[in-house]
Write a protein that holds these residues in place. Structure first.
Motif, PDB file in Angstrom:
ATOM      1  N   VAL A  55       0.840  -1.200   0.000  1.00  0.00           N
ATOM      2  CA  VAL A  55       0.000   0.000   0.000  1.00  0.00           C
ATOM      3  C   VAL A  55       0.873   1.247   0.000  1.00  0.00           C
ATOM      4  O   VAL A  55       0.642   2.196  -0.751  1.00  0.00           O
ATOM      5  N   ILE A  56       1.894   1.260   0.841  1.00  0.00           N
ATOM      6  CA  ILE A  56       2.771   2.429   0.965  1.00  0.00           C
ATOM      7  C   ILE A  56       3.464   2.734  -0.361  1.00  0.00           C
ATOM      8  O   ILE A  56       3.559   3.891  -0.774  1.00  0.00           O
ATOM      9  N   LYS A  57       3.922   1.703  -1.060  1.00  0.00           N
ATOM     10  CA  LYS A  57       4.658   1.904  -2.310  1.00  0.00           C
ATOM     11  C   LYS A  57       3.735   2.078  -3.514  1.00  0.00           C
ATOM     12  O   LYS A  57       4.202   2.194  -4.641  1.00  0.00           O
ATOM     13  N   GLY A  58       2.423   2.072  -3.293  1.00  0.00           N
ATOM     14  CA  GLY A  58       1.489   2.311  -4.383  1.00  0.00           C
ATOM     15  C   GLY A  58       1.231   1.106  -5.264  1.00  0.00           C
ATOM     16  O   GLY A  58       0.664   1.243  -6.343  1.00  0.00           O
ATOM     17  N   LYS A  59       1.612  -0.055  -4.816  1.00  0.00           N
ATOM     18  CA  LYS A  59       1.398  -1.274  -5.602  1.00  0.00           C
ATOM     19  C   LYS A  59       0.021  -1.867  -5.362  1.00  0.00           C
ATOM     20  O   LYS A  59      -0.427  -2.726  -6.114  1.00  0.00           O
ATOM     21  N   LEU A  60      -0.635  -1.420  -4.315  1.00  0.00           N
ATOM     22  CA  LEU A  60      -1.937  -1.962  -3.932  1.00  0.00           C
ATOM     23  C   LEU A  60      -2.862  -0.796  -3.641  1.00  0.00           C
ATOM     24  O   LEU A  60      -2.515   0.118  -2.897  1.00  0.00           O
ATOM     25  N   SER A  61      -4.023  -0.798  -4.251  1.00  0.00           N
ATOM     26  CA  SER A  61      -4.994   0.275  -4.027  1.00  0.00           C
ATOM     27  C   SER A  61      -6.396  -0.328  -4.010  1.00  0.00           C
ATOM     28  O   SER A  61      -6.556  -1.534  -3.986  1.00  0.00           O
ATOM     29  N   TYR A  62      -7.390   0.508  -4.048  1.00  0.00           N
ATOM     30  CA  TYR A  62      -8.773   0.047  -4.012  1.00  0.00           C
ATOM     31  C   TYR A  62      -9.616   0.950  -4.889  1.00  0.00           C
ATOM     32  O   TYR A  62      -9.198   2.035  -5.285  1.00  0.00           O
TER      33      TYR A  62
END
Length: 90
Positions: A55-62
């Motif tokens: 999430v922090i590195k922007g690889k996972l979002s919603y």
């Protein structure tokens, strides 16, 4: 779970309920054998730490999907003529 990762991830996804849902779903995927989207730098990183780092590195979002608005027109249902095999049509 490392608290500094939780603090950083909560800056990316500000709603705590959504953050919990995103992380729990990703942890479930990781425990089922899915590969991490970030490089795991230590053996001490658990599934939760990996998901928070994603999430922090922007690889996972919603993506929020909104419910239909009351009074809004629903999609129309189109009827299609049923297929009848030639043996039954005769």
């Amino acid at each position: 779970m490392q608290s500094h990762l939780l603090e950083e991830a909560s800056k990316v996804i500000t709603n705590p309920q959504i953050l919990i849902n995103v992380i729990s779903r990703r942890v479930r995927q990781l425990t089922q054998g899915h590969r991490p989207l970030v490089e795991v730098d230590s053996v001490r990183m658990g599934s939760c730490d990996i998901a928070l780092t994603e999430v922090i590195k922007g690889k996972l979002s919603y993506e929020l999907v909104s419910a239909p608005v009351p009074g809004a027109e629903l999609p129309k249902i189109v009827s299609v003529a049923a297929f009848t095999p030639k043996s039954l049509a005769a």
